[in-house]
Write a protein that holds these residues in place. Structure first.
Motif, mmCIF file in Angstrom:
data_model
loop_
_atom_site.group_PDB
_atom_site.id
_atom_site.type_symbol
_atom_site.label_atom_id
_atom_site.label_comp_id
_atom_site.label_asym_id
_atom_site.label_seq_id
_atom_site.Cartn_x
_atom_site.Cartn_y
_atom_site.Cartn_z
ATOM 1 N N LEU A 1 4.354 -1.333 -11.624
ATOM 2 C CA LEU A 1 4.732 -2.472 -10.779
ATOM 3 C C LEU A 1 3.901 -2.525 -9.506
ATOM 4 O O LEU A 1 3.430 -3.599 -9.107
ATOM 5 C CB LEU A 1 6.222 -2.378 -10.432
ATOM 6 C CG LEU A 1 6.782 -3.489 -9.563
ATOM 7 C CD1 LEU A 1 6.698 -4.812 -10.297
ATOM 8 C CD2 LEU A 1 8.211 -3.188 -9.185
ATOM 9 N N ALA A 2 3.692 -1.396 -8.868
ATOM 10 C CA ALA A 2 2.902 -1.378 -7.631
ATOM 11 C C ALA A 2 1.457 -1.776 -7.892
ATOM 12 O O ALA A 2 0.864 -2.525 -7.108
ATOM 13 C CB ALA A 2 2.965 0.012 -7.002
ATOM 14 N N LYS A 3 0.896 -1.315 -8.991
ATOM 15 C CA LYS A 3 -0.491 -1.673 -9.311
ATOM 16 C C LYS A 3 -0.623 -3.164 -9.628
ATOM 17 O O LYS A 3 -1.588 -3.809 -9.219
ATOM 18 C CB LYS A 3 -0.991 -0.849 -10.510
ATOM 19 C CG LYS A 3 -1.091 0.623 -10.247
ATOM 20 C CD LYS A 3 -2.276 0.960 -9.423
ATOM 21 C CE LYS A 3 -2.407 2.475 -9.313
ATOM 22 N NZ LYS A 3 -3.535 2.865 -8.514
ATOM 23 N N VAL A 4 0.345 -3.713 -10.354
ATOM 24 C CA VAL A 4 0.298 -5.143 -10.677
ATOM 25 C C VAL A 4 0.445 -5.983 -9.419
ATOM 26 O O VAL A 4 -0.281 -6.963 -9.219
ATOM 27 C CB VAL A 4 1.388 -5.493 -11.716
ATOM 28 C CG1 VAL A 4 1.583 -6.994 -11.839
ATOM 29 C CG2 VAL A 4 1.039 -4.900 -13.060
ATOM 30 N N ARG A 5 1.365 -5.597 -8.546
ATOM 31 C CA ARG A 5 1.533 -6.352 -7.299
ATOM 32 C C ARG A 5 0.300 -6.264 -6.427
ATOM 33 O O ARG A 5 -0.093 -7.240 -5.787
ATOM 34 C CB ARG A 5 2.761 -5.852 -6.542
ATOM 35 C CG ARG A 5 4.051 -6.265 -7.223
ATOM 36 C CD ARG A 5 5.228 -5.963 -6.392
ATOM 37 N NE ARG A 5 5.197 -6.845 -5.226
ATOM 38 C CZ ARG A 5 6.134 -6.863 -4.305
ATOM 39 N NH1 ARG A 5 7.167 -6.064 -4.403
ATOM 40 N NH2 ARG A 5 6.051 -7.677 -3.275
ATOM 41 N N LYS A 6 -0.335 -5.108 -6.400
ATOM 42 C CA LYS A 6 -1.554 -4.956 -5.599
ATOM 43 C C LYS A 6 -2.687 -5.796 -6.182
ATOM 44 O O LYS A 6 -3.459 -6.406 -5.447
ATOM 45 C CB LYS A 6 -1.966 -3.492 -5.541
ATOM 46 C CG LYS A 6 -3.174 -3.252 -4.678
ATOM 47 C CD LYS A 6 -3.589 -1.803 -4.662
ATOM 48 C CE LYS A 6 -4.841 -1.640 -3.830
ATOM 49 N NZ LYS A 6 -5.482 -0.362 -4.054
ATOM 50 N N ALA A 7 -2.770 -5.850 -7.510
ATOM 51 C CA ALA A 7 -3.829 -6.638 -8.146
ATOM 52 C C ALA A 7 -3.624 -8.132 -7.918
ATOM 53 O O ALA A 7 -4.594 -8.891 -7.858
ATOM 54 C CB ALA A 7 -3.874 -6.342 -9.639
ATOM 55 N N SER B 1 8.899 7.622 -12.656
ATOM 56 C CA SER B 1 8.040 6.946 -11.675
ATOM 57 C C SER B 1 7.013 6.035 -12.325
ATOM 58 O O SER B 1 6.382 5.224 -11.646
ATOM 59 C CB SER B 1 7.330 7.984 -10.806
ATOM 60 O OG SER B 1 6.457 8.773 -11.591
ATOM 61 N N LEU B 2 6.824 6.131 -13.636
ATOM 62 C CA LEU B 2 5.823 5.314 -14.322
ATOM 63 C C LEU B 2 6.048 3.809 -14.156
ATOM 64 O O LEU B 2 5.091 3.085 -13.854
ATOM 65 C CB LEU B 2 5.766 5.700 -15.804
ATOM 66 C CG LEU B 2 4.665 5.054 -16.618
ATOM 67 C CD1 LEU B 2 3.301 5.429 -16.053
ATOM 68 C CD2 LEU B 2 4.765 5.481 -18.065
ATOM 69 N N GLN C 1 0.828 -1.199 0.000
ATOM 70 C CA GLN C 1 0.000 0.000 0.000
ATOM 71 C C GLN C 1 0.868 1.257 0.000
ATOM 72 O O GLN C 1 0.568 2.225 -0.703
ATOM 73 C CB GLN C 1 -0.942 0.005 1.203
ATOM 74 C CG GLN C 1 -2.018 -1.065 1.123
ATOM 75 C CD GLN C 1 -2.792 -1.208 2.415
ATOM 76 O OE1 GLN C 1 -2.297 -0.872 3.485
ATOM 77 N NE2 GLN C 1 -4.001 -1.718 2.318
ATOM 78 N N LEU C 2 1.929 1.248 0.784
ATOM 79 C CA LEU C 2 2.842 2.390 0.801
ATOM 80 C C LEU C 2 3.516 2.575 -0.561
ATOM 81 O O LEU C 2 3.703 3.712 -1.017
ATOM 82 C CB LEU C 2 3.902 2.216 1.887
ATOM 83 C CG LEU C 2 3.431 2.396 3.326
ATOM 84 C CD1 LEU C 2 4.557 2.087 4.293
ATOM 85 C CD2 LEU C 2 2.918 3.798 3.534
ATOM 86 N N ALA C 3 3.885 1.488 -1.202
ATOM 87 C CA ALA C 3 4.513 1.579 -2.521
ATOM 88 C C ALA C 3 3.550 2.167 -3.542
ATOM 89 O O ALA C 3 3.953 2.999 -4.373
ATOM 90 C CB ALA C 3 4.988 0.201 -2.970
ATOM 91 N N VAL C 4 2.297 1.763 -3.488
ATOM 92 C CA VAL C 4 1.300 2.304 -4.410
ATOM 93 C C VAL C 4 1.131 3.796 -4.185
ATOM 94 O O VAL C 4 1.138 4.593 -5.137
ATOM 95 C CB VAL C 4 -0.056 1.567 -4.258
ATOM 96 C CG1 VAL C 4 -1.152 2.276 -5.018
ATOM 97 C CG2 VAL C 4 0.057 0.138 -4.721
#
Length: 131
Positions: free
Chosen positions: A52-58, A46-47, A6-9
């Motif tokens: 990466l953060a969105k994929v890991r969260k999904a 940052s893109l 969550q922090l990474a996102v």
């Protein structure tokens, strides 16, 4: 509780949006080309982290989902065991006294047909004889 994912996102999204804000500010004022360049660099840098953060969260599963998956796997295992799908087929040597319906049938799966195999073997044999 806040997790690292969550922090990474949040951090990557804020950096991305901050870069976009710098670009938008520089474009609207018109006389800050270095600010626009810095904003574009931050945005493009940052893109990959946003993606990466969105994929890991999904792909993240929580305890409830893991427990549901475990229970479903256990249920399917019990169902397959009950239907006899986990037992290998019986192997018989077709000896004397073996009932016909108890003999296991094995169907061979060929990448090429048996006729093509015979044709190839015959061609190889002819080639060897021609030498």
């Amino acid at each position: 509780m806040v997790t690292r994912e969550q922090l990474a996102v949040v951090a990557s999204t804020l950096a991305f949006l901050g870069g976009l804000a710098l670009v938008a500010f520089a474009v609207t004022t018109g006389n800050h080309p270095r600010l626009a360049d810095m904003g574009a660099g931050v945005t493009l840098g940052s893109l990959p982290f946003v993606i990466l953060a969105k994929v890991r969260k999904a792909n993240h599963i929580n305890r409830d989902m893991a427990e549901t998956i475990r229970r479903e796997g256990y249920r399917l295992g019990l169902e397959h065991a009950g239907r006899g799908l986990l037992n290998p087929p019986p192997i018989h040597d077709n000896g004397e006294g073996a009932p016909r319906d108890a003999i296991a049938t094995v169907h061979r799966l060929y990448a090429v047909s048996p006729q093509q195999q015979q044709d190839y073997a015959a061609a190889v044999e002819r080639k060897q004889q021609a030498r």
